[in-house]
Each structure stands twice: as structure tokens, then as C-alpha cells.
Scaffold this motif. Sequence first.
Motif, mmCIF file in Angstrom:
data_model
loop_
_atom_site.group_PDB
_atom_site.id
_atom_site.type_symbol
_atom_site.label_atom_id
_atom_site.label_comp_id
_atom_site.label_asym_id
_atom_site.label_seq_id
_atom_site.Cartn_x
_atom_site.Cartn_y
_atom_site.Cartn_z
ATOM 1 N N GLU A 1 0.844 -1.369 0.039
ATOM 2 C CA GLU A 1 0.060 -0.059 0.014
ATOM 3 C C GLU A 1 0.839 1.228 0.001
ATOM 4 O O GLU A 1 0.564 2.023 -0.661
ATOM 5 N N THR A 2 1.939 1.418 0.857
ATOM 6 C CA THR A 2 2.805 2.545 0.937
ATOM 7 C C THR A 2 3.531 2.683 -0.404
ATOM 8 O O THR A 2 3.457 3.899 -0.918
ATOM 9 N N LEU A 3 3.989 1.622 -1.116
ATOM 10 C CA LEU A 3 4.586 1.861 -2.176
ATOM 11 C C LEU A 3 3.817 2.100 -3.390
ATOM 12 O O LEU A 3 4.209 2.944 -4.080
ATOM 13 N N LEU A 4 2.592 1.613 -3.478
ATOM 14 C CA LEU A 4 1.839 2.107 -4.405
ATOM 15 C C LEU A 4 1.266 3.396 -4.370
ATOM 16 O O LEU A 4 0.994 4.131 -5.372
ATOM 17 N N ASN A 5 1.012 3.792 -3.022
ATOM 18 C CA ASN A 5 0.444 5.375 -2.839
ATOM 19 C C ASN A 5 1.792 6.201 -3.057
ATOM 20 O O ASN A 5 1.358 7.280 -3.953
ATOM 21 N N GLN A 6 3.157 5.846 -2.950
ATOM 22 C CA GLN A 6 4.209 6.607 -3.432
ATOM 23 C C GLN A 6 4.210 6.712 -4.761
ATOM 24 O O GLN A 6 4.513 7.751 -5.513
ATOM 25 N N ILE A 7 3.957 5.408 -5.430
ATOM 26 C CA ILE A 7 3.926 5.630 -6.850
ATOM 27 C C ILE A 7 2.762 6.561 -7.544
ATOM 28 O O ILE A 7 3.138 7.409 -8.405
ATOM 29 N N ILE A 8 1.856 6.374 -7.119
ATOM 30 C CA ILE A 8 0.713 7.270 -7.455
ATOM 31 C C ILE A 8 0.992 8.715 -7.280
ATOM 32 O O ILE A 8 0.761 9.675 -8.214
ATOM 33 N N GLU A 9 1.464 9.075 -5.986
ATOM 34 C CA GLU A 9 1.688 10.453 -5.778
ATOM 35 C C GLU A 9 2.780 11.064 -6.472
ATOM 36 O O GLU A 9 2.864 12.164 -7.120
ATOM 37 N N GLY A 10 3.757 10.033 -6.843
ATOM 38 C CA GLY A 10 5.159 10.500 -7.418
ATOM 39 C C GLY A 10 4.818 10.795 -9.030
ATOM 40 O O GLY A 10 5.555 11.707 -9.637
ATOM 41 N N LEU A 11 3.953 9.840 -9.652
ATOM 42 C CA LEU A 11 3.822 10.033 -11.113
ATOM 43 C C LEU A 11 2.947 11.371 -11.524
ATOM 44 O O LEU A 11 1.915 11.635 -10.795
ATOM 45 N N LYS A 12 3.166 11.874 -12.654
ATOM 46 C CA LYS A 12 2.477 12.974 -13.279
ATOM 47 C C LYS A 12 1.093 12.429 -13.606
ATOM 48 O O LYS A 12 0.966 11.259 -14.011
ATOM 49 N N PRO A 13 -0.063 13.191 -13.790
ATOM 50 C CA PRO A 13 -1.070 12.729 -14.538
ATOM 51 C C PRO A 13 -0.605 11.891 -15.895
ATOM 52 O O PRO A 13 -0.057 12.520 -16.845
ATOM 53 N N GLY A 14 -1.036 10.671 -16.264
ATOM 54 C CA GLY A 14 -0.950 10.127 -17.329
ATOM 55 C C GLY A 14 0.616 9.465 -17.532
ATOM 56 O O GLY A 14 1.087 9.031 -18.436
ATOM 57 N N GLY A 15 1.268 9.614 -16.400
ATOM 58 C CA GLY A 15 2.457 9.175 -16.407
ATOM 59 C C GLY A 15 2.443 7.586 -16.353
ATOM 60 O O GLY A 15 1.515 6.767 -15.987
ATOM 61 N N ARG A 16 3.699 7.044 -16.699
ATOM 62 C CA ARG A 16 3.804 5.557 -17.032
ATOM 63 C C ARG A 16 4.376 4.836 -15.722
ATOM 64 O O ARG A 16 5.310 5.344 -15.016
ATOM 65 N N PHE A 17 3.863 3.528 -15.494
ATOM 66 C CA PHE A 17 4.274 2.672 -14.235
ATOM 67 C C PHE A 17 4.591 1.463 -15.207
ATOM 68 O O PHE A 17 3.596 0.770 -15.882
ATOM 69 N N VAL A 18 5.885 1.110 -15.164
ATOM 70 C CA VAL A 18 6.184 -0.323 -15.815
ATOM 71 C C VAL A 18 6.711 -0.922 -14.718
ATOM 72 O O VAL A 18 7.803 -0.769 -14.077
ATOM 73 N N ALA A 19 6.265 -2.353 -14.683
ATOM 74 C CA ALA A 19 6.717 -3.090 -13.655
ATOM 75 C C ALA A 19 6.617 -4.584 -14.132
ATOM 76 O O ALA A 19 5.639 -5.222 -14.711
ATOM 77 N N PHE A 20 7.557 -5.355 -13.553
ATOM 78 C CA PHE A 20 7.588 -7.023 -13.791
ATOM 79 C C PHE A 20 7.050 -7.595 -12.591
ATOM 80 O O PHE A 20 7.591 -7.206 -11.590
ATOM 81 N N GLN A 21 6.710 -8.622 -12.696
ATOM 82 C CA GLN A 21 6.267 -9.498 -11.634
ATOM 83 C C GLN A 21 6.296 -11.051 -11.986
ATOM 84 O O GLN A 21 5.891 -11.189 -13.430
ATOM 85 N N TYR A 22 6.359 -11.824 -11.018
ATOM 86 C CA TYR A 22 6.511 -13.290 -11.543
ATOM 87 C C TYR A 22 5.207 -13.981 -11.503
ATOM 88 O O TYR A 22 5.039 -15.242 -11.770
#
Length: 188
Positions: free
Chosen positions: A129-150
Motif C-alpha cells: 500500500e505504501t509503495l503504491l501510494n508513493q508511486i501514484i503520488e510521484g507520477l504525473k497525470p498520464g505518467g507511466r508505471f512499468v513493472a515486472f512480476q512473476y
Amino acid sequence: MNINESLLFLQGFFKNPQRVGSIIPSSRFLAAKMIQSVPWNEVKAVAELGSGTGAITRLMKAQLNESTKVLLFERDRKMRINLKTEYPDFVCHSNACQLVKKMNQDGIGQLDCIISGLPFFNFTSEMRETLLNQIIEGLKPGGRFVAFQYSLQMKKKFAEELIIEKIEFVPFNFPPAFVYTCRKRETL
């Protein structure tokens, strides 16, 4: 990737498998897939979470403008020291849970893109939750989030906060991985 980077990664895994998530760095196939959907010519500020030994960083660097601000986050001290040596122009921090605080300290208002190699599903729900909140707050509107998961276990959680544009499977990695390409919702 050289043998020293592989050994460094393996040491990090044995020291803390919950945080490292794999015994070897990302393959060149996974690294290439991670950076291919980012419009690098538009990126003025980017963060990479869980930079490890720089498998993705290396390919990302080749795409960047000289003026692009780059923040690298790596929890493992030895890997972070290695990143600082390999990428002296990039700013390295230890804790991605402090993303916004570190952005402010480094004079970055919002990020155009966040690249993540963090094993979200290994973390506690509070840390996710903390990480996702930081990601959402840190990104500009329309900004990209690219992540890999297993696995696809984070799909529902990512979709609650972001627009998932695509999920691609990369079989040539150990373990095989899914690359999520997401975008922050535009504000109304």
C-alpha cells in the motif's frame, strides 16, 4: 551482465529473499521489454525501484536525454554501492517507500515514468500500500508505471490505482515474468 553482478545478486537473495525476489538479475529479454513501451524522448524525470545490479538501468540509460533526472532505489547496500559506481550521474537512494520525500529533496515535482523490479507480492500488504501510494503520488497525470512480476497476483491491485494498458509475458527470464505497462489516470 558479468559474473560479479550475478554473485552480488545471489548474495542479496540469500541475505533477504523477500526483498530481492530472484536468484539472478533480470535477463536482457526482460530488460528490453521493460523499456520498450516508454516514450523516452518525453521523459524528463524517471525513477527505477529495485534497480538491483542495473540490468534494466543499463538499457534505460541508453534511451535517456542528458538532461533527464534519474532516481535509482535499491535496498541492498552492496548493490547500491555498485550502482553509484556504474551510474555516477544518477541519484541512488535506499528506500522506495520514501519516493516522494526523495523526489522533493532532489527538486523533482513529478515523474514521467517509474520502472519497477520490486517483488510486490513478497511484501506485507502495508508495504504494498505504501509503495503504491508513493508511486501514484510521484507520477504525473498520464505518467507511466512499468513493472515486472512473476505472477498475475498484483493485477487487481494495480488496476485499482492505475490503467493497465497491457500485460506481456516474458518466458526468457528466470523465473519467467509478466511486464505490466500502466498509466496514471488523468485528473479531472
